[in-house]
Design a protein around this motif. Structure first.
Motif, mmCIF file in Angstrom:
data_model
loop_
_atom_site.group_PDB
_atom_site.id
_atom_site.type_symbol
_atom_site.label_atom_id
_atom_site.label_comp_id
_atom_site.label_asym_id
_atom_site.label_seq_id
_atom_site.Cartn_x
_atom_site.Cartn_y
_atom_site.Cartn_z
ATOM 1 N N ALA A 73 26.590 13.736 14.038
ATOM 2 C CA ALA A 73 26.284 13.005 12.680
ATOM 3 C C ALA A 73 25.533 12.094 13.480
ATOM 4 C CB ALA A 73 26.717 12.906 11.674
ATOM 5 N N GLY A 74 25.545 10.785 14.694
ATOM 6 C CA GLY A 74 24.634 10.107 15.480
ATOM 7 C C GLY A 74 26.166 9.716 16.380
ATOM 8 N N THR A 75 24.758 8.685 17.063
ATOM 9 C CA THR A 75 26.154 8.486 18.486
ATOM 10 C C THR A 75 25.825 6.538 18.223
ATOM 11 O OG1 THR A 75 26.235 10.247 19.271
ATOM 12 C CG2 THR A 75 25.935 8.718 20.701
ATOM 13 N N THR A 76 26.959 6.086 19.324
ATOM 14 C CA THR A 76 26.264 4.743 18.987
ATOM 15 C C THR A 76 26.161 4.591 20.400
ATOM 16 O OG1 THR A 76 27.278 4.367 17.472
ATOM 17 C CG2 THR A 76 26.660 1.950 19.377
ATOM 18 N N CYS A 77 25.076 4.169 21.690
ATOM 19 C CA CYS A 77 25.625 3.695 23.142
ATOM 20 C C CYS A 77 26.320 2.067 23.516
ATOM 21 C CB CYS A 77 24.347 3.894 23.825
ATOM 22 S SG CYS A 77 24.720 5.762 23.683
ATOM 23 N N PHE A 78 26.745 1.960 24.439
ATOM 24 C CA PHE A 78 27.789 0.250 24.946
ATOM 25 C C PHE A 78 27.533 0.357 25.426
ATOM 26 C CE2 PHE A 78 29.403 2.047 20.505
ATOM 27 C CZ PHE A 78 29.755 1.254 19.738
ATOM 28 N N ALA A 79 27.881 -1.247 26.164
ATOM 29 C CA ALA A 79 27.437 -1.777 27.409
ATOM 30 C C ALA A 79 28.124 -0.776 28.764
ATOM 31 C CB ALA A 79 27.661 -3.230 27.372
#
Length: 397
Positions: free
Chosen positions: A79-85
């Motif tokens: 449903a969604g993705t969060t990209c991180f450092a």
């Protein structure tokens, strides 16, 4: 009638999604590559239309990063993705978002060393309890769940032992207990398995590894089964300020286009190297999910897509840790002795000194990580050259 620029009227394969998903030609110029929106802030039309175009400040969200998030969501059926450092930023944010003082987490006893360390040395200090369990034993995982359990954190294939978790079965246990299940599938990639399709609530990756594949960047991502989970992660990420940079997102958007091609070659090389090692007189143990001798071969064949078992393997040589360490110190190029995995360059890693040095020594030994444990990440070189280099060092032991 279809016209240029329309998509074909059928579901896209992962190979096509890796190239095209989430990406559209630039509206102003027609540029085929997503621009790097290297901007801290975004000018607003008015106070009443604040965030009218969806952006205000790059700590919160950025157009280039958003395109990568859309691509990964497509690959993960999310449903969604969060990209991180970094990959660890992804792990820490999941724990921060869904655990608080007094809560309990069931964590695999064989995970990336940084995951083990942050659980022991940060979150346990905050009054969060962890049970470290062998996830091959689902009955033990189920028995570890308490009324305070809020999160189950699996990793498959596990780093570095390649032990597997039955994600569908474990997800069913988690759902019955009302507990969230996140899987670190970095070793697998979405080409090998899609945790959300197997019932997981979240799928985590270090994009540093196979998404990048060129030893260029560090990054991480978490894909979620529901918009509510994704919204929560974006909210906590914004508070922590650990979003992926636009430049890293741009590089990852380009490098991941070749992930399917790279991973197929890496898997073929891994199978060839593992087969060679299994037949060498000076090798004690070899583990690769593609080998018939792999202890969880039935699960590997059931859970991994199209018989794809990845580019990672490990082995130990006769003569114990001293002999193993000597081999790691003497294996010539094209092998490189360093950390990281999933890159086009073939890498040898000593987990007890490098990736898992921060685990307690007794915990490493419990899961089989000896001082002579040799972790292999196969690259895309010619398998004959990789085998010749290993044979040179093995024969000299």
């Amino acid at each position: 009638m279809a016209k240029a620029g329309d998509w074909i009227p059928s579901p896209l394969s992962d190979e096509t999604k890796l190239v095209h998903a989430g990406v559209s030609p630039d509206k102003e110029t027609g540029a085929i590559l997503t621009p790097i929106h290297q901007s801290t802030t975004f000018v607003q039309e008015s106070i009443d239309k604040y965030m009218g175009k969806g952006y205000s400040y790059s700590r919160t969200t950025n157009p280039t990063v958003k395109v990568l998030e859309a691509k990964i969501s497509s690959l993960e059926s999310a449903a969604g993705t969060t990209c991180f450092a970094t990959g660890m930023a992804a792990t820490v944010t999941v724990m921060s978002a869904f655990l608080e003082q007094g809560d309990h987490c069931v964590l695999t006893n064989c995970s990336y060393g940084g995951t083990n360390r942050v659980a022991r040395m940060q979150f346990m200090r905050y009054g969060i309890d962890f049970s470290f369990v062998d996830f091959r034993d689902l009955a033990a995982v189920k028995a570890a769940i308490t009324p305070k359990t809020k999160l189950i954190f699996s990793e498959t294939p596990a780093n570095p032992t390649l032990t597997l978790t039955d994600l569908a079965a474990l997800s069913a246990i988690a759902k019955a207990a009302g507990v969230l299940h996140v899987c670190d599938a970095t070793f697998g990639t979405p080409l090998m398995l899609k945790p959300i399709e197997l019932g997981c609530d979240m799928s985590l990756h270090s994009t540093t590894k196979y998404f990048d594949g060129h030893n260029m960047t560090v990054g991480g991502c978490v894909s979620c089964a529901t918009k509510e989970l994704d919204d929560r992660l974006h909210f906590v990420q914004n508070m922590h300020g650990n979003i992926m940079t636009p430049h890293t997102a741009f590089l990852t958007l380009q490098s991941c286009k070749t992930m399917a091609v790279r991973c197929k070659q890496q898997a073929a090389n891994a199978m060839a190297v593992a087969t060679f090692l299994e037949g060498h007189a000076k090798v004690e143990t070899v583990r690769y999910p593609g080998l018939a001798s792999f202890p969880q071969k039935a699960l590997a064949d059931k859970q991994h897509n199209d018989g794809f078992h990845g580019g990672m393997l490990w082995f130990e040589v006769k003569g114990g840790s001293a002999a193993g360490r000597k081999l790691m110190d003497t294996t010539p190029r094209p092998w490189s002795l360093c950390e990281n995995l999933g890159a086009v360059e073939s890498i040898i890693t000593c987990p007890s000194v490098m990736t898992h040095a921060n685990m307690l020594a007794e915990d490493r030994l419990k899961v089989g990580i000896t001082d002579g444990f040799i972790r292999i990440s196969c690259g895309i070189e010619d398998a004959k050259d990789l085998i010749t280099a290993l044979k040179t060092s093995l024969d000299a032991l």
